[in-house]
Design a protein around this motif. Structure first.
Motif, short mmCIF file in Angstrom:
data_model
loop_
_atom_site.label_atom_id
_atom_site.label_comp_id
_atom_site.label_asym_id
_atom_site.label_seq_id
_atom_site.Cartn_x
_atom_site.Cartn_y
_atom_site.Cartn_z
N ALA A 107 0.85 -1.20 0.00
CA ALA A 107 0.00 0.00 0.00
C ALA A 107 0.88 1.25 0.00
CB ALA A 107 -0.94 -0.01 1.20
N ILE A 108 1.94 1.24 0.78
CA ILE A 108 2.85 2.39 0.85
C ILE A 108 3.53 2.61 -0.50
CG2 ILE A 108 5.00 3.23 1.90
CD1 ILE A 108 4.04 1.75 4.50
N VAL A 109 3.95 1.53 -1.14
CA VAL A 109 4.59 1.64 -2.46
C VAL A 109 3.62 2.28 -3.45
CG1 VAL A 109 5.42 0.27 -4.44
CG2 VAL A 109 6.24 -0.23 -2.12
N GLU A 110 2.37 1.85 -3.42
CA GLU A 110 1.38 2.40 -4.35
C GLU A 110 1.12 3.89 -4.08
OE1 GLU A 110 -2.89 1.12 -6.28
OE2 GLU A 110 -1.85 -0.24 -4.92
N ILE A 111 1.05 4.26 -2.82
CA ILE A 111 0.85 5.67 -2.47
C ILE A 111 2.04 6.51 -2.93
CG2 ILE A 111 0.69 7.28 -0.52
CD1 ILE A 111 -0.86 4.96 0.95
N ASN A 112 3.24 6.02 -2.64
CA ASN A 112 4.46 6.75 -3.06
C ASN A 112 4.54 6.87 -4.57
OD1 ASN A 112 5.36 7.22 -0.45
ND2 ASN A 112 6.59 5.37 -0.39
N SER A 113 4.17 5.81 -5.26
CA SER A 113 4.19 5.80 -6.72
C SER A 113 3.24 6.86 -7.28
CB SER A 113 3.82 4.42 -7.23
OG SER A 113 3.72 4.40 -8.63
N LEU A 114 2.04 6.94 -6.72
CA LEU A 114 1.08 7.95 -7.17
C LEU A 114 1.62 9.36 -6.91
CD1 LEU A 114 -1.63 8.87 -8.32
CD2 LEU A 114 -2.56 8.69 -6.01
#
Length: 154
Positions: A107-114
């Motif tokens: 979830a953190i990776v996806e947030i950072n990616s966005l």
């Protein structure tokens, strides 16, 4: 897996049911599992409802997530950390992980990616809100906290 979700799921899994009365839920945490005092079980119940892990249906509590997907680690006992308040972004990360069935790191990776795709033009909390909404999470409880935090920045 979020510790609060594990605590919430356990009474339902142990009793093999999809709903429990408030009394039975608190009794299971306090006396059956011997994890906490009754007043702490009430706090866990309240926190789980406000975190939208539990919903009240009449006089019964029901989990809002698939408890059959929860694996209880052998010898699991909750730490005192479940009584500490999470930050809004931590709440969103937990919600995203629960909704997607993935870990909090994903979830953190996806947030950072966005946030990176948006050119770092938005605060990390706003990126978390967007990802949570895209995943179908109910962000109502954290929206106002994040709105206040972002607007209070100078």
């Amino acid at each position: 897996m979020d510790e609060l979700a594990l605590v919430v799921a356990t009474p339902f899994k142990k009793k093999a049911t999809s709903s429990l009365s408030i009394k039975d839920f608190e009794f299971a945490l306090s006396f059956d599992l011997k994890w906490m005092a009754p007043d702490h079980a009430s706090k866990v119940r309240d926190k789980a409802i406000s975190s939208r892990l539990l919903r009240l249906e009449g006089d019964k509590l029901a989990p809002t997530f698939a408890i059959e997907n929860i694996e209880l680690p052998q010898g699991f006992k909750p730490s005192g950390d479940i009584f500490t308040e999470k930050t809004p972004i931590e709440e969103l990360i937990s919600q995203i992980a629960m909704k997607t069935g993935k870990g909090e790191k994903e979830a953190i990776v996806e947030i950072n990616s966005l946030q990176e795709r948006l050119g770092d033009m938005v605060e990390i909390e706003i990126a978390a809100l967007i990802v949570a909404r895209e995943k179908g999470c109910d962000v109502e409880s954290t929206y106002q906290k994040i709105y206040d935090k972002v607007l209070s920045k100078e």
